[in-house]
Design a protein around this motif. Structure first.
Motif, PDB file in Angstrom:
ATOM      1  N   UNK A  14       0.820  -1.202   0.000  1.00 43.20           N
ATOM      2  CA  UNK A  14       0.000   0.000   0.000  1.00 43.20           C
ATOM      3  C   UNK A  14       0.859   1.259   0.000  1.00 43.20           C
ATOM      4  N   UNK A  15       1.932   1.206   0.793  1.00 46.73           N
ATOM      5  CA  UNK A  15       2.798   2.379   0.892  1.00 46.73           C
ATOM      6  C   UNK A  15       3.453   2.686  -0.453  1.00 46.73           C
ATOM      7  N   UNK A  18       0.972   4.091  -2.656  1.00 45.86           N
ATOM      8  CA  UNK A  18       0.629   5.442  -2.237  1.00 45.86           C
ATOM      9  C   UNK A  18       1.699   6.446  -2.633  1.00 45.86           C
ATOM     10  N   UNK A  19       2.977   6.040  -2.461  1.00 46.87           N
ATOM     11  CA  UNK A  19       4.023   7.020  -2.736  1.00 46.87           C
ATOM     12  C   UNK A  19       4.272   7.166  -4.234  1.00 46.87           C
ATOM     13  N   UNK A  21       2.346   8.002  -6.337  1.00 55.24           N
ATOM     14  CA  UNK A  21       1.175   8.780  -6.751  1.00 55.24           C
ATOM     15  C   UNK A  21       1.455   9.468  -8.086  1.00 55.24           C
TER      16      UNK A  21
ATOM     17  N   UNK B 286       3.910  18.584  -5.906  1.00 50.83           N
ATOM     18  CA  UNK B 286       3.378  17.643  -4.925  1.00 50.83           C
ATOM     19  C   UNK B 286       4.491  17.296  -3.943  1.00 50.83           C
ATOM     20  N   UNK B 294       4.993   9.243   6.027  1.00 54.76           N
ATOM     21  CA  UNK B 294       3.684   9.699   5.546  1.00 54.76           C
ATOM     22  C   UNK B 294       2.593   9.725   6.627  1.00 54.76           C
ATOM     23  N   UNK B 360      -3.725   3.481   6.651  1.00 55.14           N
ATOM     24  CA  UNK B 360      -4.587   4.441   5.971  1.00 55.14           C
ATOM     25  C   UNK B 360      -4.063   5.865   6.145  1.00 55.14           C
ATOM     26  N   UNK B 362      -0.995   6.598   6.263  1.00 53.06           N
ATOM     27  CA  UNK B 362       0.073   6.661   5.258  1.00 53.06           C
ATOM     28  C   UNK B 362      -0.494   6.977   3.882  1.00 53.06           C
ATOM     29  N   UNK B 363      -1.624   6.359   3.577  1.00 53.46           N
ATOM     30  CA  UNK B 363      -2.281   6.591   2.290  1.00 53.46           C
ATOM     31  C   UNK B 363      -2.706   8.055   2.184  1.00 53.46           C
ATOM     32  N   UNK B 366       0.091  10.484   1.487  1.00 53.36           N
ATOM     33  CA  UNK B 366       0.597  10.533   0.119  1.00 53.36           C
ATOM     34  C   UNK B 366      -0.346  11.278  -0.800  1.00 53.36           C
ATOM     35  N   UNK B 367      -1.630  11.357  -0.414  1.00 52.96           N
ATOM     36  CA  UNK B 367      -2.633  11.930  -1.311  1.00 52.96           C
ATOM     37  C   UNK B 367      -2.728  13.437  -1.136  1.00 52.96           C
ATOM     38  N   UNK B 368      -3.305  14.064  -2.120  1.00 49.93           N
ATOM     39  CA  UNK B 368      -3.609  15.485  -2.036  1.00 49.93           C
ATOM     40  C   UNK B 368      -4.796  15.652  -1.090  1.00 49.93           C
ATOM     41  N   UNK B 371      -8.332  16.014  -2.508  1.00 48.07           N
ATOM     42  CA  UNK B 371      -8.879  15.037  -3.446  1.00 48.07           C
ATOM     43  C   UNK B 371      -9.911  14.174  -2.742  1.00 48.07           C
TER      44      UNK B 371
END
Lengths: 330, 485, 190
Positions: A14-15, A18-19, A21, B286, B294, B360, B362-363, B366-368, B371
């Protein structure tokens, strides 16, 4: 316990996802139909293509883009475009010497009188830079510094495909048209030329005629291209402010200061290959992939040996482990 | 360095002589060879050994890289690429070092979650756990300092953001920030001091690791049952060769994964932007830290509101540091007397939830933040025409497909030229990463509060009498399923 | 299988140590560590860019008669000396058999492209063969007892062919690899 294992195993996955992106807004770069020969575990660079790619760089790109991290000797390194097994030391390779000597560089060391002379480059010299510094580059290119291409392969997601897609991805000639936004005016006094204003013309792109990648997405509207700006669907950016049409369905991509460079036949390949836009983009992208990471093929072949070694060690350790623990319940 | 009696007897004249002067052999025998270790440790307990290997790899490759690296804003980027191109095997050493940081963190997270699950932080191992937290903190510092050294865009702007965090501290913040950077901005002097510290901290980690191992060897290992060793002969095996070989096996499996990254995806855990030389005038679109930071970055960005006199920026920093600080007081937050979550059915479920919350977060990191978490659930954006009418700002909204666009367009044509009409798309309101991180942040802290109350009310399962009995019971269970030998 | 404490198995463990599988495992692990150590050691060798910067073109036409120029190649000093007729004659008239490191003057010169020797130009290393100091020469006004170079560190005297004549140095000043690119330019490489 099972849930624990599954969850923890998912951590890395997942990491990583995620990274990694993706940069938003641009069309996804695609590789040439035949793929890249240097990819995969046993991939190698296509030397003929690297040579053509160097020719494209030298004849077209190098007039604006530097490659400060490369030296002419690198061209003759093992795996490089002009590697010759007869000359393991690229400094001795006569072809590399000749290529270097074609470029006049400003000597990095002063002469006896303390001045810096221009002289032909030697294999030990770095690639000639088109501009002495960033300010000169900015001034000559309408405020945008052309990026150094040494590691552009690593500095963009999906580097080789990005370069290939960008260079061959400018829209076809047919989508452009000119539009008059302000008529020419004589300023009210027909005889006085000083108050005349010329007609203002805008370049617009008919989005409905765009064919981007392999997608069959359709766009309706017009993209306005400001002077000194060029639309490219693979350029990261935002087209909405320049789009006359439904802002929810603006074409992907952005604007960059580099006009389309690759025009069929712009270079004449010495090996007789036909210089189509795709061919030139393919060759120069492969050249930049090599330049960005010249050791990547060594890396992958050493990796294979390391994997085999670690596999053997794992098996041996497993048997050792089983043998040592055979009398202990745990 | 161990709490048990020494079992070493010198055999010859020299070792006897040495033993009365510097008992080095006795020390090695007692700590690394004969050390009695519970025999029921599973593979989650191998990460200590894996981490020791990671630290050694990082120090060895790091010292080598320092021989070739140039800590100056003009030379840093080029010297890193010189390592990749011209130094013999430089590419290998650098990729091992860069990916090694990620592997180190991966292993440390698994090691920490293991400690959390089996209650390894509870008496008599509180100091052991706190020393672990100190190591983790030092690791984060080292990783942050090291990430600046290649002097790429992410290095520069990431450091800018992190040093900016200190600027949020009231009264002294700006002084601290200036003091860290050694000037009004990050520059040559910052790079040099960060390099010096990046070289120093790993040795401080090594020192903390020695204390950590010492603190481990006084009470001895915890184990999956959480029941302390009662009978050394029955419950334990000597560390060598039993756990040396088991750890070695796990280490090699770990190295295989490590090698996959180094040889086949060396840049996948990094950012492409860091191969662009630092440019203070252009910020990458970004900015995100490396993956292992993260979750904390998500906590930092989740706080977008002021709390009384505390501004949002400071509050975010407080929450982020609190997310780490809470680990230090965990031994006293958890009130349960039972160590292993194997025997705490309710806490166990919350533990899995906590792992999910961390992932999560961490997720989200990483995201904007603006969003949508689930884009499929977000409705179509609406079209908004903004214009001026009678000197007043006015808007007109349109919803729907192409029809809405045509309606908006027709409306704009009816407006006079001086209305300055403009059309924009406004995303439909939905559940954003910003909201999600806030919920997750409260879940993160909630877990620790919950541990406090759960320990008082939870009814644990029956604990095994001893490690030995627990092993026997499991083997009987599996023997009845499989025909006897 | 019965479970017995491992401490009673010390005999079995000793047997185990001699077991083939453990020896093989240990050997393979050691081999791998040695391979990694090789990469860590090889990086001490000169990098490719360092190797590439180890040659230099030198214009010899501007050296005054009786003078010398000093150049650095890869950080090492070299002397290029424009010898007078007298200095050439002195270098050639020495009885080679009496020298500590016997070499004729001609042996210490490299031929031009056409095969002839340019006796006026002498190229030598600029490090004393004793302990690596840089000798003084015509520019410093001290050419030692034999008209060549004098090393102030420990008193070694070199003659006009760069040969050791007096003092502690064991060898003549070494002649580097060089060749005549043209009559007025030589290329010296390490």
């Amino acid at each position: 316990m099972k849930a624990f294992r599954i969850l923890t195993a998912g951590l890395a996955g997942l990491m990583i996802a995620a990274s990694a992106h993706a940069a938003g807004g641009a069309a996804h770069p695609h590789e040439p139909e035949e793929g890249w020969p240097f990819e995969g575990v046993t991939g190698q660079f296509d030397q003929a293509s690297l040579q053509r790619g160097y020719q494209v760089y030298q004849e077209i790109c190098s007039s604006c883009h530097s490659m400060k991290l490369l030296s002419y000797r690198n061209l003759g390194d093992p795996g490089g475009p002009f590697y010759d097994p007869e000359y393991p030391n690229p400094n001795d390779n006569p072809f590399v010497k000749a290529i270097a000597a074609q470029n006049e560089i400003l000597s990095p060391t002063p002469n006896d009188a303390g001045d810096f002379d221009f002289r032909p480059a030697t294999p030990a010299d770095t690639f000639r830079s088109p501009y002495p510094n960033d300010n000169a580059a900015r001034a000559a290119n309408g405020g945008a510094v052309p990026p150094d291409l040494s590691v552009i392969y690593k500095a963009r997601h999906d580097g080789a495909s990005y370069v290939y897609s960008l260079l061959s991805g400018y829209p076809d000639e047919e989508v452009y048209s000119e539009r008059v936004v302000a008529e020419a005016s004589d300023g009210g006094t027909p005889d006085d030329e000083s108050d005349d204003t010329p007609a203002q013309v805008q370049t617009v792109i008919d989005a409905s005629k765009l064919h981007i990648g392999h997608g069959d997405e359709h766009y309706e509207g017009y993209l306005i291209q400001n002077p000194g700006q060029y639309y490219n669907p693979y350029m990261p950016g935002d087209t909405v402010p320049q789009f006359e049409g439904d802002p929810r369905h603006a074409p992907p991509g952005g604007f960059l200061a580099m006009p389309p460079q690759l025009i069929a036949g712009r270079v004449e390949y010495s090996d007789g290959t036909e210089a189509t836009v795709e061919q030139m983009a393919h060759d120069v992208a492969q050249f930049l992939a090599w330049a960005g990471e010249p050791k990547q093929t060594n890396r992958k072949s050493l990796g294979l040996a390391v994997m085999v070694y670690l596999g053997i060690l794992t098996i041996l350790l497993w048997f050792s482990y089983k043998r040592i623990w055979r009398n202990v319940e745990h | 360095m161990s709490g048990h009696e020494s079992s070493y007897t010198p055999t010859n004249a020299f070792t006897k002589w040495l033993d009365t002067r510097l008992p080095l052999v006795r020390f090695a025998q007692d700590t690394a060879i004969n050390f009695p270790t519970p025999k029921n440790l599973n593979y989650w307990y191998t990460f200590g050994g894996i981490l020791a290997v990671c630290l050694v790899i990082q120090i060895v490759t790091g010292v080598i890289l320092a021989m070739h690296y140039e800590a100056s804003v003009d030379g840093a980027f080029a010297s890193v690429e010189r390592i990749m191109r011209d130094v013999p095997y430089g590419w290998l050493l650098r990729y091992i070092h860069a990916n090694g940081a990620s592997m180190f963190f991966l292993a440390v997270y698994l090691h920490m979650f293991r400690g959390l699950y089996y209650g390894s932080y509870k008496a008599p191992r509180e100091i052991l756990w706190i020393l672990g937290c100190v190591i983790y903190l030092l690791m984060m510092g080292t990783a942050f300092l090291g990430y600046m050294l290649p002097w790429g865009q992410m290095s520069y702007h990431g450091s800018n953001v992190i040093t900016g965090l200190f600027g949020a501290i009231p009264l002294v913040g700006e002084s601290i920030q200036t003091w860290l950077m050694g000037g009004p901005s990050i520059g040559n002097q910052t790079l040099q001091r960060f390099f010096a510290l990046h070289y120093l901290l790993p040795f401080m980690i090594a020192g903390a690791v020695i204390l950590h191992v010492w603190a481990l060897h006084v009470p001895g290992n915890n184990n999956p049952t959480g029941v302390e060793v009662k009978d050394v002969a029955k419950d334990t095996v000597p560390f060598h060769p039993y756990y040396t070989v088991k750890d070695a096996f796990a280490i090699v499996i770990f190295l295989i994964m490590f090698a996959v990254f180094v040889f086949y995806a060396p840049n996948v855990l990094g950012h492409a932007d860091n191969y662009v030389e630092a440019n203070p005038l252009v910020t990458p679109a970004h900015i995100v830290p490396e993956w292992y930071l993260l979750p904390f970055y998500a906590v930092l960005r989740a706080i977008t509101f002021d709390l009384g006199p505390i501004p949002a920026k400071l509050l975010g920093v407080i929450f982020m540091f609190a997310a780490i600080a809470v680990l230090f007081i965990l031994p006293w937050l958890d009130t349960s007397k039972v160590k292993s979550m194997r025997y705490r059915p309710v806490a166990k479920q919350f533990f899995f939830g906590f792992v999910a919350v961390c992932l999560l977060l961490g997720w989200c990191g990483a995201a904007n933040p603006d969003d949508a978490v689930i884009p499929a659930l977000q409705g179509d954006p609406k079209l908004v025409v903004s214009y001026t009418a009678d000197g007043q700002e006015a808007t007109s909204e349109y919803k729907g497909g192409n029809e809405a666009y045509l309606d908006a367009k027709r409306f704009m044509e009816t407006l006079p030229a001086d209305a300055n009409a403009s059309l924009s798309a406004v995303p439909a309101p939905t559940f954003l990463f910003r909201h999600f991180s806030l919920i997750l942040t409260f879940c993160y802290f909630g877990f620790f509060v919950l541990l406090f109350f759960l320990g008082l009310t939870e009814k644990p399962k029956e604990l095994p009498e001893s490690i030995h009995k627990s092993v026997l019971k499991r083997h009987k269970a599996s023997a009845s399923a499989v025909p006897a030998e | 299988m019965t479970d017995t404490p491992a401490h009673d198995h010390s005999e079995t463990i000793d047997d185990d140590r001699r077991n083939f599988i453990h020896i093989a495992t240990g050997a393979v692990a050691f081999g791998g560590a040695a391979m990694f150590a090789w990469a860590a050691i090889d990086q001490w060798n000169p990098a490719a860019d360092t190797k590439a910067a180890s040659a230099l073109d030198v214009d010899i036409s501007k050296i005054p008669l009786g003078g010398e120029i000093r150049v650095l190649i890869g950080g090492k000093p070299f002397f290029v000396r424009h010898r007078t007729q007298g200095e050439i004659a002195a270098a050639e008239s020495v009885n080679v058999a009496t020298l500590r490191d016997p070499q004729t003057d001609d042996e210490r010169l490299h031929a031009k492209a056409d095969g002839t020797l340019n006796r006026a130009i002498l190229v030598t290393s600029g490090s004393c063969t004793h302990l690596g100091c840089v000798p003084v020469g015509p520019a410093q006004g001290n050419t030692g007892d034999f008209g060549g170079w004098y090393c102030p560190c420990h008193g070694s005297h070199y003659d006009t062919s760069g040969r050791i004549r007096k003092g502690p140095a064991p060898k003549n000043l070494p002649v580097p690899d060089y060749n005549y690119v043209s009559d007025s330019v030589i290329n010296i490489s390490l």
